[in-house]
Design a protein around this motif. Structure first.
Motif, mmCIF file in Angstrom:
data_model
loop_
_atom_site.group_PDB
_atom_site.id
_atom_site.type_symbol
_atom_site.label_atom_id
_atom_site.label_comp_id
_atom_site.label_asym_id
_atom_site.label_seq_id
_atom_site.Cartn_x
_atom_site.Cartn_y
_atom_site.Cartn_z
ATOM 1 N N PHE A 364 -0.189 2.092 13.220
ATOM 2 C CA PHE A 364 -1.762 1.462 14.539
ATOM 3 C C PHE A 364 -1.537 0.377 14.786
ATOM 4 O O PHE A 364 -0.342 -0.115 14.222
ATOM 5 C CB PHE A 364 -2.673 1.700 13.647
ATOM 6 C CG PHE A 364 -3.287 2.796 13.608
ATOM 7 C CD1 PHE A 364 -3.577 4.171 14.121
ATOM 8 C CD2 PHE A 364 -3.252 3.828 11.893
ATOM 9 C CE1 PHE A 364 -3.649 5.083 14.047
ATOM 10 C CE2 PHE A 364 -3.299 5.062 11.424
ATOM 11 C CZ PHE A 364 -3.720 6.041 12.605
ATOM 12 N N GLN A 365 -2.543 -0.053 15.972
ATOM 13 C CA GLN A 365 -2.133 -1.469 16.625
ATOM 14 C C GLN A 365 -2.631 -2.235 15.650
ATOM 15 O O GLN A 365 -2.060 -3.388 15.751
ATOM 16 C CB GLN A 365 -3.040 -1.387 17.763
ATOM 17 C CG GLN A 365 -3.385 -3.070 18.074
ATOM 18 C CD GLN A 365 -3.848 -2.713 19.555
ATOM 19 O OE1 GLN A 365 -4.056 -1.729 19.979
ATOM 20 N NE2 GLN A 365 -3.837 -3.880 20.582
ATOM 21 N N ASP A 366 -4.220 -2.159 15.289
ATOM 22 C CA ASP A 366 -4.555 -3.702 14.209
ATOM 23 C C ASP A 366 -4.194 -3.751 13.224
ATOM 24 O O ASP A 366 -4.299 -2.543 12.553
ATOM 25 C CB ASP A 366 -6.178 -3.313 14.446
ATOM 26 C CG ASP A 366 -6.843 -3.880 14.145
ATOM 27 O OD1 ASP A 366 -6.198 -5.523 13.275
ATOM 28 O OD2 ASP A 366 -7.761 -3.793 13.805
ATOM 29 N N GLY A 369 -7.343 -3.563 10.596
ATOM 30 C CA GLY A 369 -7.663 -2.220 10.026
ATOM 31 C C GLY A 369 -7.532 -0.577 10.006
ATOM 32 O O GLY A 369 -7.722 -0.077 9.410
ATOM 33 N N SER A 370 -6.502 -1.250 9.938
ATOM 34 C CA SER A 370 -5.320 -0.626 9.310
ATOM 35 C C SER A 370 -5.649 0.004 7.312
ATOM 36 O O SER A 370 -4.665 0.619 7.280
ATOM 37 C CB SER A 370 -3.570 -0.456 9.049
ATOM 38 O OG SER A 370 -3.818 -0.325 11.007
ATOM 39 N N PHE A 371 -5.790 -0.802 7.462
ATOM 40 C CA PHE A 371 -5.314 -0.750 5.228
ATOM 41 C C PHE A 371 -7.255 -1.001 4.934
ATOM 42 O O PHE A 371 -8.435 -2.316 5.007
ATOM 43 C CB PHE A 371 -4.699 -1.388 4.422
ATOM 44 C CG PHE A 371 -3.414 -1.855 4.785
ATOM 45 C CD1 PHE A 371 -2.339 -0.654 5.128
ATOM 46 C CD2 PHE A 371 -3.127 -2.222 6.574
ATOM 47 C CE1 PHE A 371 -1.208 -0.853 5.718
ATOM 48 C CE2 PHE A 371 -1.685 -2.228 6.945
ATOM 49 C CZ PHE A 371 -0.804 -1.550 5.978
ATOM 50 N N LEU B 158 -12.339 2.972 11.363
ATOM 51 C CA LEU B 158 -11.364 1.850 11.155
ATOM 52 C C LEU B 158 -9.739 3.040 11.216
ATOM 53 O O LEU B 158 -10.440 4.280 10.731
ATOM 54 C CB LEU B 158 -11.783 0.995 10.158
ATOM 55 C CG LEU B 158 -12.632 0.740 10.303
ATOM 56 C CD1 LEU B 158 -12.525 -0.226 8.891
ATOM 57 C CD2 LEU B 158 -12.727 -0.915 11.794
ATOM 58 N N ASP B 159 -9.190 2.175 11.165
ATOM 59 C CA ASP B 159 -7.619 2.682 10.962
ATOM 60 C C ASP B 159 -7.207 3.605 10.113
ATOM 61 O O ASP B 159 -6.219 4.040 9.782
ATOM 62 C CB ASP B 159 -6.651 2.170 12.323
ATOM 63 C CG ASP B 159 -6.590 1.805 13.077
ATOM 64 O OD1 ASP B 159 -6.908 2.081 13.582
ATOM 65 O OD2 ASP B 159 -6.177 0.932 13.527
ATOM 66 N N PHE B 160 -7.347 2.470 8.883
ATOM 67 C CA PHE B 160 -7.304 3.274 7.458
ATOM 68 C C PHE B 160 -7.089 4.743 6.936
ATOM 69 O O PHE B 160 -7.044 4.862 6.863
ATOM 70 C CB PHE B 160 -6.697 2.314 6.360
ATOM 71 C CG PHE B 160 -8.741 2.064 6.725
ATOM 72 C CD1 PHE B 160 -9.470 2.838 5.389
ATOM 73 C CD2 PHE B 160 -9.792 0.888 6.501
ATOM 74 C CE1 PHE B 160 -10.932 2.751 4.423
ATOM 75 C CE2 PHE B 160 -11.339 0.335 6.079
ATOM 76 C CZ PHE B 160 -11.094 1.645 4.847
ATOM 77 N N ALA B 163 -5.239 6.865 8.787
ATOM 78 C CA ALA B 163 -4.181 6.502 8.308
ATOM 79 C C ALA B 163 -4.304 7.838 7.269
ATOM 80 O O ALA B 163 -3.506 8.729 6.602
ATOM 81 C CB ALA B 163 -3.621 5.214 7.688
#
Lengths: 538, 270
Positions: A364-366, A369-371, B158-160, B163
């Motif tokens: 993803f981009q951000d 916020g990806s984790f 949120l992206d997590f 995922a």
């Protein structure tokens, strides 16, 4: 005689030095660019000048603005200057306006605070100012609220607020970074026009060298709280005297060395095929008994990706790129059409078998916020093992994946907040790689990164593609990046693919008007400013 | 703010310590009546004096703390145990029938004044500490459900989470693995606030005779019994009142301090 003369500006926040000996001048009516990577102190310089540096900050030095030292002025005098003689606009148009007040009131407020007009007079000036920034009265009433406007229109309102009192200096901090290329071009045009027509000086803060190239007469390059180089834009871009400037340019022009994908062998099928995909959303009813209107976010889209191929998907925000990627990943259902991965149909949610899901991953981009901030890197990276079953050598696999993306194996014991944005993006790539997928969807994966980090991550992606035979779907609004790393490109507009073909061919000879508009709006550094020697290196 | 947090911790732990010590020891037997000794002012033998039956007030406060804390603790437990899963479910199934049912059910409970429900329950099942727990606990459920849902909704974008979905995880697993740990700090803070409200509610119910029944000591009933003698022997009313005020104050200060310490946004700014 310069309008603003900054001499030896130093800023320390709780003892940590943020700016050290910053010197520059801005002449009246001039467009001055301040470029640098994130954390270099660009925004802090602007905030220190406005007396808006965060709590605990101590500024020293001089900043003479029209004969007065801004750093020595008391708060009362500064409030008189802010919005009146110095205006400022920020990066994020979504949060720069008060959602509870109409745009007319917000522009008029600036005038009323500085007692520049009566209430009726302020509204009249607000009307005129909004028209001047491209929001004419017949289409944009003063009674509109910010949520009724697009991002670009909101940025225009922010500019109207900052320029309503015709300040002598406008500070624009990354004013177009959050906007699409076409909107960016319009906003930059507007700023350039305002500066020219009203004799207003513009201090343009940006990380984007191409934007500065097209806007500023003079430019200063910042690194780690210092100005390392300054001068007339064309001359500075040509000579690149300072080492850091050279590295910055090398990174922005950097093109990873990649082999084009081999054409598909006869008899081999496409890795991914999308046929006539339609994704609709039901919108709220406009009236109590009116039917729900439907929004077609993805409208009869068809595409294929071959094994090992790199395909770009470009378009403005809201064109349906991310919705399409969610459907491909099997997170959302389709209303019509079929998506096949390796010949088998992709279905949403639990209906897709895990072994099939394991063939696709996403970045993803951000990077922030990806984790999940509460988990260690080992757990974060090993999350996709949920699809394949946790292997015995999971730890070793995580270590190997981290090393593949240029981190250390013992980083797996750390939490995500211990890493920088670029490192986090590497960890996101490690997470995607760990189960050896055939396709990775990169959803604006390098858009939030600084140029030098971006160049490194692009190199990494290209190297991993070669070593693992990965296929990429590279979703981006940045044509420059797509051009560097993809074989084919698809251009999307309002839910439809309007043009597709080999990347070089489409970007050099665009046929669809939308593609042409996107290319025309992309800021570029003039070709004759680039050194031949430099081009040969990359 | 550090001092306020320390004060809150101190007061809360003092109440807890008093309750724990009362399990094994109190200065005097709280059930022993000594009419001859009644309404004595504070003295060496009776640190906080005696009430109208000659019982030792200090001992009764210690035993009362036990009732208050037990009632509030179980009531918060009911709220957490039912409210958090409901909130997580509503957030995971956002916009669906399940979400609507949970949230409208919450509205329904909120729509009734808590005291009326408590009276209803005691009218049907008779007054007791257990029924007070149930009445208070029911009203904690929507509080925790709403706090959980509100915080979880913003996490779901949120992206997590995306995922995790791409990793094939279902909504229940994502809620447990990713959502819950990130709302936990919020729940701890809300828990301390509900805990102090629970102590107040128990005192209120006992005051009107719907909570703990004699001879089980309770701060609320001590106040109720003392009120007719306020002019005669003010200390009998003042000490239970002080116990309630200080405990609730302590828990609130502790909750505030915990919020400042556990909220990652505030922590990052520091």
């Amino acid at each position: 005689m310069s309008l603003l003369a900054v001499r030896d500006l130093t800023l320390a926040i709780r003892g940590a030095r943020v700016l050290a000996g910053v010197d520059f001048d801005i002449a009246a009516g001039e467009v001055f660019g301040l470029v640098g990577e994130s954390g270099s102190g660009k925004s802090m310089t602007a905030l220190a000048l406005m007396g808006l540096a965060p709590q605990g900050a101590r500024a020293a030095g001089r900043a003479d603005f029209a004969g007065r030292n801004l750093l020595a002025l008391p708060e009362r005098a500064l409030t008189g200057l802010r919005g009146n003689e110095i205006g400022m606009i920020f990066q994020e148009p979504m949060t720069a306006l008060n959602p509870m007040k109409t745009i007319g009131d917000q522009v008029a407020e600036t005038l009323l605070i500085h007692r520049a007009a009566t209430r009726a007079g302020a509204r009249a000036i607000a009307r005129e100012t909004l028209a001047r920034v491209g929001l004419p009265g017949d289409r944009f009433a003063l009674s509109l609220y910010p949520h009724e406007l697009s991002g670009g229109q909101r940025q225009r309102v922010a500019i109207a607020m900052a320029t309503a009192l015709r300040p002598k200096l406008l500070i624009a901090d990354e004013p177009t970074t959050a906007l699409d290329v076409t909107t960016q071009a319009q906003i930059l045009d507007l700023l350039r026009g305002l500066a020219r027509d009203e004799g207003m000086a513009l201090m343009l803060i940006t990380h984007d060298l191409a934007v500065v190239a097209g806007m500023a007469a003079r430019v200063a390059v910042m690194q780690a709280g210092r100005i390392v180089e300054r001068g007339a834009t064309a001359a500075l871009f040509r000579t690149r005297a300072h080492d850091y400037t050279r590295r910055l340019f090398a990174a922005s022009e950097h093109r990873p060395l990649r082999r084009p994908a081999r054409p598909r062998q006869k008899g081999g099928g496409a890795l991914l095929s999308v046929e006539g995909a339609v994704r609709e959303y039901r919108l709220p009813r406009p009236g109590a008994f009116a039917p729900h209107p439907r929004l077609r976010a993805v409208d009869a889209v068809s595409l294929t990706i071959d094994p090992g191929e790199s395909v770009g998907l470009v378009g403005e925000s809201g064109c349906g790129k991310s919705t399409l990627s969610r459907a491909i990943l099997g997170l959302d259902p389709l209303q019509a059409g079929v998506i096949r991965l390796d010949g088998r149909q992709v279905t949403p949610g639990h209906t897709m078998p895990p072994q099939m899901r394991a063939k696709m991953q996403v970045v993803f981009q951000d990077p922030y916020g990806s984790f999940n901030p509460r988990h260690r890197v080992e757990r974060l990276v090993s999350e996709p093992f949920h699809l394949t079953g946790r292997p015995r050598d999971a730890r070793a696999r995580v270590a190997a994946a981290l090393e593949e993306v240029g981190l250390q194996a013992d980083d797996m014991a750390k939490y995500i907040h211990e890493f920088s944005g670029g490192q986090r993006q590497r960890i996101a790539i490690a997470r995607a790689l760990i189960i050896r997928p055939a396709l990775i969807i990169l959803d604006e994966a390098v858009s939030a990164l600084d140029v030098r980090v971006r160049a490194q991550v692009l190199d990494l992606l290209v190297a991993l593609q070669a070593s693992h035979g990965l296929a990429y779907l590279f979703i981006s609004h940045d044509l420059g990046v797509v051009r560097k790393v993809t074989d084919r490109v698809l251009v999307m507009q309002a839910g439809r693919i309007v043009e597709q073909g080999a990347t070089e061919a489409v970007l050099t000879r665009p046929e669809h008007p939308h593609t042409r508009a996107l290319i025309a709006a992309t800021p570029t550094i003039p070709a004759d400013w680039k050194e031949p020697a430099n081009a040969a290196q990359t | 703010m550090r001092a306020a947090f320390a004060l809150g911790l101190g007061l809360s732990f003092a109440a807890l310590a008093a309750a724990l010590v009362s399990l094994v020891w109190t200065p005097h037997d709280v059930t022993a009546l000594a009419i001859a000794e009644r309404l004595r002012p504070p003295s060496a033998a009776h640190w906080l004096g005696t009430d109208h039956f000659g019982r030792d007030i200090a001992s009764m406060l210690m035993a009362g703390a036990r009732t208050s804390i037990a009632v509030a603790l179980v009531a918060v437990g009911i709220g957490l145990g039912l409210g958090v899963p409901l909130g997580l479910l509503a957030a995971a199934r956002r916009g669906t029938l399940a979400d609507e049912v949970v949230m409208r059910g919450n509205d329904l409970i909120f729509a009734f004044p808590s005291l009326v429900i408590a009276i209803l329950i005691t009218a049907v099942f008779g007054p007791s500490a257990v029924n007070a727990i149930i009445a208070i606990g029911i009203f904690n459920v929507p509080v925790f459900a709403r706090v959980t849902r509100g915080a979880a909704l913003s996490l779901w974008t949120l992206d997590f989470i995306r995922a995790a979905e791409v990793a094939g995880k279902g909504r229940i697993r994502i809620s447990a693995e990713h959502i819950l740990p990130n709302v936990a700090s919020l729940l701890v803070v809300q828990g301390t606030i509900q805990f102090s409200l629970g102590i107040l509610a128990e005192a209120g119910l006992s005051y009107v005779g719907l909570g703990a029944q004699p001879p089980l000591p309770s701060w609320g009933r001590m106040l109720a019994e003392a009120q007719t003698m306020v002019t005669l022997a003010p200390h009998v009313a003042i000490f239970p009142g002080l116990a309630i005020v200080l405990t609730v104050l302590g828990l609130n200060l502790m909750g505030d301090g915990l919020r400042d310490r556990l909220d990652p946004r505030l922590r990052r700014a520091a």
